[in-house]
Design a protein around this motif. Structure first.
Motif, PDB file in Angstrom:
ATOM      1  N   ARG A  49       0.827  -1.216   0.000  1.00 34.49           N
ATOM      2  CA  ARG A  49       0.000   0.000   0.000  1.00 34.49           C
ATOM      3  C   ARG A  49       0.857   1.260   0.000  1.00 34.49           C
ATOM      4  O   ARG A  49       0.559   2.223  -0.696  1.00 34.49           O
ATOM      5  CB  ARG A  49      -0.953   0.011   1.187  1.00 34.49           C
ATOM      6  N   LEU A  50       1.915   1.263   0.793  1.00 32.89           N
ATOM      7  CA  LEU A  50       2.762   2.449   0.861  1.00 32.89           C
ATOM      8  C   LEU A  50       3.524   2.666  -0.442  1.00 32.89           C
ATOM      9  O   LEU A  50       3.702   3.816  -0.869  1.00 32.89           O
ATOM     10  CB  LEU A  50       3.731   2.339   2.038  1.00 32.89           C
ATOM     11  N   VAL A  51       3.958   1.609  -1.084  1.00 28.09           N
ATOM     12  CA  VAL A  51       4.669   1.745  -2.358  1.00 28.09           C
ATOM     13  C   VAL A  51       3.723   2.220  -3.454  1.00 28.09           C
ATOM     14  O   VAL A  51       4.032   3.149  -4.197  1.00 28.09           O
ATOM     15  CB  VAL A  51       5.340   0.411  -2.771  1.00 28.09           C
ATOM     16  N   HIS A  52       2.562   1.604  -3.557  1.00 28.81           N
ATOM     17  CA  HIS A  52       1.682   1.868  -4.693  1.00 28.81           C
ATOM     18  C   HIS A  52       0.663   2.981  -4.479  1.00 28.81           C
ATOM     19  O   HIS A  52       0.139   3.514  -5.456  1.00 28.81           O
ATOM     20  CB  HIS A  52       0.972   0.588  -5.113  1.00 28.81           C
ATOM     21  N   PHE A  53       0.406   3.333  -3.233  1.00 25.24           N
ATOM     22  CA  PHE A  53      -0.615   4.352  -2.975  1.00 25.24           C
ATOM     23  C   PHE A  53      -0.090   5.530  -2.168  1.00 25.24           C
ATOM     24  O   PHE A  53      -0.845   6.416  -1.787  1.00 25.24           O
ATOM     25  CB  PHE A  53      -1.833   3.718  -2.297  1.00 25.24           C
ATOM     26  N   GLY A  54       1.210   5.523  -1.874  1.00 28.11           N
ATOM     27  CA  GLY A  54       1.818   6.677  -1.237  1.00 28.11           C
ATOM     28  C   GLY A  54       1.745   6.670   0.275  1.00 28.11           C
ATOM     29  O   GLY A  54       1.213   5.765   0.897  1.00 28.11           O
ATOM     30  N   GLU A  55       2.320   7.721   0.830  1.00 22.43           N
ATOM     31  CA  GLU A  55       2.411   7.832   2.283  1.00 22.43           C
ATOM     32  C   GLU A  55       1.027   7.821   2.914  1.00 22.43           C
ATOM     33  O   GLU A  55       0.046   8.288   2.316  1.00 22.43           O
ATOM     34  CB  GLU A  55       3.165   9.101   2.669  1.00 22.43           C
ATOM     35  N   ARG A  56       0.977   7.291   4.129  1.00 23.84           N
ATOM     36  CA  ARG A  56      -0.289   7.187   4.852  1.00 23.84           C
ATOM     37  C   ARG A  56      -0.041   7.404   6.341  1.00 23.84           C
ATOM     38  O   ARG A  56       1.020   7.082   6.873  1.00 23.84           O
ATOM     39  CB  ARG A  56      -0.916   5.802   4.672  1.00 23.84           C
ATOM     40  N   SER A  57      -1.060   7.910   7.001  1.00 28.21           N
ATOM     41  CA  SER A  57      -1.007   8.055   8.453  1.00 28.21           C
ATOM     42  C   SER A  57      -1.333   6.691   9.073  1.00 28.21           C
ATOM     43  O   SER A  57      -1.930   5.828   8.419  1.00 28.21           O
ATOM     44  CB  SER A  57      -2.031   9.092   8.929  1.00 28.21           C
ATOM     45  N   PRO A  58      -0.959   6.504  10.321  1.00 28.48           N
ATOM     46  CA  PRO A  58      -1.330   5.247  10.974  1.00 28.48           C
ATOM     47  C   PRO A  58      -2.844   5.006  10.959  1.00 28.48           C
ATOM     48  O   PRO A  58      -3.293   3.885  10.755  1.00 28.48           O
ATOM     49  CB  PRO A  58      -0.817   5.428  12.404  1.00 28.48           C
ATOM     50  N   LYS A  59      -3.612   6.047  11.132  1.00 31.96           N
ATOM     51  CA  LYS A  59      -5.079   5.899  11.134  1.00 31.96           C
ATOM     52  C   LYS A  59      -5.578   5.426   9.769  1.00 31.96           C
ATOM     53  O   LYS A  59      -6.450   4.560   9.682  1.00 31.96           O
ATOM     54  CB  LYS A  59      -5.732   7.227  11.531  1.00 31.96           C
ATOM     55  N   GLU A  60      -5.032   5.995   8.690  1.00 32.63           N
ATOM     56  CA  GLU A  60      -5.429   5.571   7.346  1.00 32.63           C
ATOM     57  C   GLU A  60      -5.077   4.103   7.114  1.00 32.63           C
ATOM     58  O   GLU A  60      -5.872   3.348   6.542  1.00 32.63           O
ATOM     59  CB  GLU A  60      -4.752   6.440   6.284  1.00 32.63           C
ATOM     60  N   LEU A  61      -3.909   3.691   7.587  1.00 24.20           N
ATOM     61  CA  LEU A  61      -3.501   2.297   7.421  1.00 24.20           C
ATOM     62  C   LEU A  61      -4.354   1.372   8.283  1.00 24.20           C
ATOM     63  O   LEU A  61      -4.746   0.290   7.854  1.00 24.20           O
ATOM     64  CB  LEU A  61      -2.020   2.139   7.774  1.00 24.20           C
TER      65      LEU A  61
END
Length: 133
Positions: A49-61
């Motif tokens: 998810r981080l590679v293909h959809f970019g940075e995320r917050s812990p809540k989003e993950l």
């Protein structure tokens, strides 16, 4: 004593650690730790998810993976410790009041692309090559 093993014939060292360049910044064990880290389904999915959809917050993950916060942080810590993901902090909170977010490192993107994703691509190629229609 020299041997005539297939590895010798190809000019490969018997010790895989010798494959690393003399100036390598990582040891073979560190590379193996990275591979082991994404051997877990949750960590593989996080990195994907981080590679293909970019940075995320812990809540989003947490929401995207439907995972409890303590489990999420355990897996993120493993990915951070191996250098596949980095934790960043914003100087200002985002719209949800969050300061921290995670993003894949270039090593994380490479191990994903040239590891499991490459095997999956090859499987598609092999299946297409041997399927007659």
């Amino acid at each position: 004593m020299a041997t005539n093993s297939p590895a010798d014939a190809k000019g490969l060292p018997e010790d895989p650690a010798e494959l690393l360049p003399p100036t390598s910044v990582l040891t073979l064990d560190e590379y193996l730790d990275m591979q082991a880290a994404i051997g877990d389904r949750t960590r593989f999915t996080l990195l994907y998810r981080l590679v293909h959809f970019g940075e995320r917050s812990p809540k989003e993950l947490e929401d995207a993976l439907d995972i409890r916060a303590n489990n999420l942080h355990y897996h993120l810590r493993k990915l951070v410790d191996t250098g596949l993901v980095e934790k960043r902090k914003r100087t200002r909170a985002d719209g949800d009041g969050l300061f921290a977010y995670y993003r894949a490192t270039s090593l994380g993107a490479d191990i994903l692309e040239y590891g499991v994703e490459e095997l999956i691509r090859r499987e598609h190629d092999y299946r297409d090559a041997y399927t007659s229609e």
